[in-house]
Design a protein around this motif. Structure first.
Motif, PDB file in Angstrom:
ATOM      1  N   ALA A 105       0.856  -1.188   0.000  1.00  0.00           N
ATOM      2  CA  ALA A 105       0.000   0.000   0.000  1.00  0.00           C
ATOM      3  C   ALA A 105       0.890   1.234   0.000  1.00  0.00           C
ATOM      4  O   ALA A 105       1.808   1.345   0.814  1.00  0.00           O
ATOM      5  N   ASP A 109      -5.800   5.863   0.863  1.00  0.00           N
ATOM      6  CA  ASP A 109      -6.993   5.251   0.268  1.00  0.00           C
ATOM      7  C   ASP A 109      -6.756   3.779  -0.055  1.00  0.00           C
ATOM      8  O   ASP A 109      -7.607   2.922   0.220  1.00  0.00           O
ATOM      9  N   GLU A 110      -5.610   3.502  -0.641  1.00  0.00           N
ATOM     10  CA  GLU A 110      -5.290   2.114  -0.970  1.00  0.00           C
ATOM     11  C   GLU A 110      -5.164   1.279   0.299  1.00  0.00           C
ATOM     12  O   GLU A 110      -5.638   0.140   0.362  1.00  0.00           O
ATOM     13  N   ALA A 112      -6.625   1.796   3.212  1.00  0.00           N
ATOM     14  CA  ALA A 112      -7.944   1.586   3.802  1.00  0.00           C
ATOM     15  C   ALA A 112      -8.688   0.465   3.093  1.00  0.00           C
ATOM     16  O   ALA A 112      -9.346  -0.369   3.737  1.00  0.00           O
ATOM     17  N   ASP A 113      -8.604   0.414   1.769  1.00  0.00           N
ATOM     18  CA  ASP A 113      -9.290  -0.637   1.007  1.00  0.00           C
ATOM     19  C   ASP A 113      -8.716  -2.013   1.329  1.00  0.00           C
ATOM     20  O   ASP A 113      -9.460  -2.990   1.496  1.00  0.00           O
ATOM     21  N   LEU A 114      -7.400  -2.101   1.412  1.00  0.00           N
ATOM     22  CA  LEU A 114      -6.772  -3.387   1.682  1.00  0.00           C
ATOM     23  C   LEU A 114      -7.057  -3.872   3.103  1.00  0.00           C
ATOM     24  O   LEU A 114      -7.271  -5.072   3.333  1.00  0.00           O
ATOM     25  N   THR A 116      -9.643  -3.478   4.844  1.00  0.00           N
ATOM     26  CA  THR A 116     -11.032  -3.929   5.012  1.00  0.00           C
ATOM     27  C   THR A 116     -11.438  -4.980   3.981  1.00  0.00           C
ATOM     28  O   THR A 116     -12.613  -5.340   3.885  1.00  0.00           O
ATOM     29  N   ALA A 117     -10.491  -5.465   3.198  1.00  0.00           N
ATOM     30  CA  ALA A 117     -10.798  -6.521   2.234  1.00  0.00           C
ATOM     31  C   ALA A 117     -11.252  -7.782   2.966  1.00  0.00           C
ATOM     32  O   ALA A 117     -10.883  -8.027   4.116  1.00  0.00           O
ATOM     33  N   GLU A 118     -12.048  -8.598   2.287  1.00  0.00           N
ATOM     34  CA  GLU A 118     -12.576  -9.797   2.923  1.00  0.00           C
ATOM     35  C   GLU A 118     -11.520 -10.883   3.088  1.00  0.00           C
ATOM     36  O   GLU A 118     -11.555 -11.653   4.043  1.00  0.00           O
ATOM     37  N   LYS A 141      -5.586  -9.939   8.944  1.00  0.00           N
ATOM     38  CA  LYS A 141      -4.695  -8.963   8.311  1.00  0.00           C
ATOM     39  C   LYS A 141      -3.394  -8.840   9.082  1.00  0.00           C
ATOM     40  O   LYS A 141      -3.358  -8.848  10.311  1.00  0.00           O
TER      41      LYS A 141
END
Length: 356
Positions: A105, A109-110, A112-114, A116-118, A141
Motif C-alpha cells: 500500500a 486510500d489504498e 484503507a481498502d486493503l 477492510t478486504a474480505e 490482516k
C-alpha cells in the motif's frame, strides 16, 4: 506469491500454538536475583523478595536480533497466541494475513481498502502515510512496515470486532490514541512499533470486551499515558492481555492501567522516568507484574486506593522507584514463556524495542 517473514512466522505458529498452548504443571523455579548496585527487588504479599519464575520452554524468537543478523522469524508470545477453548471457531492463535497474499500500500486510500478486504492479506507499507482519521482494520490482516518502517500520522488504527490481526514495525506519531482494540476483537498482536505523543489519551487502548491481545517489543515515549486495558463498563471474562519487552520511556502513567480485566500479564518490560506510576490494577482486574525493571518510576505498581484490583508482583527490580502496593491473588498465565533475567532488561529492551 512471496511471503513476508511475519506471514511465514504466523503460518508456522499455527501448529506450534496447538502443541504448546498449555503451560507446564510443574512448580516454577525459585532463583534469587542479584540486583545491580542501587536496585531493590520488589516484595511479594508476604513481604519477602520473590524468586524468578519460568515455564518449561523458551521462546527464542522473542529476543531482539543482533546487528548484522538476518531478520528473525517472530511468533507471538502470550495471550494472542492462545487458542480459543473447545467449541470456538477453530482459530488456534494469531496468524494475521499469513494465509493470503502479500501486497503493498502506497497511500491512505489504498491502505484503507486493503485493510477492510474480505480475504487474508499481508500488507506492506513504506514511507509516511497520513491516515486522515480513524482507519478500520479487518480480520485476518497483517500490517507491517518494511525497511526502516512506515510512519503513520493523522489518525489511528481501529480493530473493532475483528479477529486475527498483526500490526508490526510501524511508527505512529499521533495527537490521540494510535491503536484502538475494541468491540470484542480478539487475537491481536502489536509488535515492534514506536508510539509517540498521544496528547492526554493512552497510545494504545484495549477495551469493550477485546480479548487475547499481546503487546511486545514496542517503544512508548513522550506521552502522558501508554496503555489502557478495560473500563468501568467492561464486564469480566475477557480482556486477557500480555505486555512483554516494551519500553515505557517517560510515559507518565497507565503502563498499563487495567480495569475489569480477566488477566493481564506484564513481564520483562523496561520502565524509565514514569512520573506518576507504572502499572495499576483497578475494578477487580487481575494483574501479574513479573521480571520488569523500574527506573525512576514514582510508584512501580499499584492496586488503587478506590475500587482496587488484584495485583501480584515477583522478580522485579526497582531503582529509585517505590515498592508496589499489592492486593489479592492472581493466577499464573496458561501459556508457555520464559522470562529473561531482570538485570538484563534495560539493555535488551533499549536495543530491541520499537521499529527495526
Amino acid at each position: 506469491m512471496r511471503l513476508h517473514p511475519f506471514a511465514t512466522a504466523c503460518a508456522a505458529a499455527l501448529m506450534c500454538a496447538v502443541l504448546a498452548s498449555c503451560a507446564s504443571d510443574e512448580e516454577p523455579a525459585q532463583d534469587a536475583l542479584e540486583p545491580p548496585v542501587g536496585a531493590a527487588a520488589d516484595q511479594d504479599a508476604s513481604g519477602s523478595a520473590s524468586g524468578s519464575s519460568a515455564s518449561d520452554d523458551a521462546d527464542e524468537s522473542s529476543s531482539p536480533r543482533e546487528t548484522g543478523e538476518a531478520e528473525p522469524v517472530r511468533t507471538a508470545v502470550g495471550w494472542a497466541a492462545q487458542p480459543l477453548a473447545a467449541g470456538g471457531d477453530g482459530i488456534p492463535g494469531v496468524t494475521g494475513g499469513a494465509e493470503g497474499e502479500t501486497v503493498t500500500a502506497s497511500g491512505a486510500d489504498e491502505l484503507a481498502d486493503l485493510l477492510t478486504a474480505e480475504e487474508p492479506l499481508t500488507i506492506e507499507v513504506t514511507g509516511e502515510i497520513d491516515l486522515g482519521g480513524s482507519m478500520e482494520v479487518g480480520s485476518d490482516k497483517t500490517l507491517v512496515g518494511v525497511g526502516a518502517g512506515a510512519v503513520l500520522t493523522g489518525g489511528r488504527l481501529v480493530v473493532d470486532g475483528s479477529a486475527n490481526v498483526v500490526l508490526a514495525n510501524l511508527e505512529m506519531t499521533v495527537e490521540g490514541a494510535a491503536v484502538t482494540v475494541r468491540g470484542g476483537a480478539r487475537h491481536v498482536w502489536v509488535d515492534h512499533c514506536t508510539f509517540t505523543d498521544g496528547g492526554g489519551d493512552a497510545l494504545v487502548s484495549v477495551t469493550e470486551g477485546a480479548d487475547r491481545v499481546t503487546l511486545s517489543w514496542n517503544h512508548f515515549r513522550d506521552a502522558e499515558a501508554a496503555v489502557d486495558i478495560g473500563g468501568e463498563d467492561d464486564e469480566t471474562g475477557a480482556l486477557r492481555v500480555t505486555l512483554h519487552h516494551n519500553f515505557f520511556d517517560g510515559t507518565s502513567a497507565r503502563n498499563p492501567s487495567a480495569r475489569n480485566a480477566e488477566h493481564v500479564h506484564v513481564f520483562n518490560n523496561y520502565f524509565r522516568d514514569n512520573g506518576e506510576y507504572g502499572v495499576t490494577s483497578l475494578l477487580d482486574a487481575n494483574v501479574l507484574v513479573e521480571g520488569n525493571y523500574f527506573e525512576g518510576t514514582t510508584l512501580s505498581a499499584s492496586s488503587g486506593e478506590e475500587e482496587p484490583g488484584n495485583l501480584v508482583t515477583r522478580d522485579n527490580l526497582l531503582v529509585d522507584s517505590e515498592q508496589p502496593e499489592l492486593r489479592g491473588q492472581v493466577p499464573d498465565p496458561p501459556y508457555t514463556y520464559e522470562p529473561d533475567d531482570t538485570v538484563t532488561i534495560p539493555d535488551l529492551v533499549i536495543e530491541g524495542a520499537g521499529v527495526d
